[in-house]
Scaffold this active site. Structure first.
Site: not given
Length: 182
Positions: A79, A128
């Site tokens: 992303h 993440h």
């Protein structure tokens, strides 16, 4: 919930939609070679992101419950990387064909802001590690810079369209090299 919305800006669906919209805009405005270049730049970036994820195959953080479901490896953040690739590439290339400096600045600020916010959202949602996002930003920004450099070189060789004249060289109602009086 807001962070899930922001993280969506870096999703494949959003990136594909916005890239397609930019490509269509460029093609309809007579900048077909730039449109093809944008498509190749973002598509190539997606390929790089996929290869890096497959190569590193780092597991996701497990410190907190994830704020959303995830299905791929953690490093680098796809992303963060794709938002940097798409938004920075689109911002720089669109800014090159825009005449007004304020609009150029707006495009660049929006590209950077969207990229930063997507990365922050990925860490906030617990999907993440910060290093995943930082790596995604770095690789994505490097790819966008490379694309900008290649576009500049192609433009110098006449293989892509020249940007519109700057406001300093052309005023409202003028054609480059002429005055309003004729």
């Amino acid at each position: 919930e807001a962070m899930r919305d922001i993280t969506g800006w870096g999703s494949v669906v959003t990136i594909v939609f916005l890239t397609a919209a930019a490509v269509i805009y460029l093609a309809l405005s007579g900048r077909r070679r730039v449109a093809v270049f944008v498509l190749a730049a973002v598509g190539g970036g997606e390929a790089v992101s996929t290869v890096l994820k497959l190569f590193y195959h780092r597991p996701r953080p497990d410190l907190v419950p994830h704020g959303m479901e995830v299905f791929t490896a953690s490093f680098p953040s796809g992303h963060a990387m794709m938002s940097a690739i798409a938004y920075l590439t689109l911002a720089t290339l669109l800014a090159r064909v825009e005449r007004r400096r304020r609009v150029k600045a707006l495009l660049l600020v929006l590209g950077i802001a969207m990229t930063v916010l997507v990365g922050i959202s990925r860490v906030y949602l617990g999907v993440h590690w910060p290093s995943d996002v930082l790596a995604g930003w770095c690789v994505g920004a490097a790819w966008a810079a490379l694309c900008w450099f290649v576009a500049l070189q192609l433009q110098r060789r006449g293989e892509v369209e020249d940007p519109d004249p700057t406001p300093a060289s052309t005023g409202p109602g003028q054609i480059k090299g002429t005055t309003a009086a004729g």
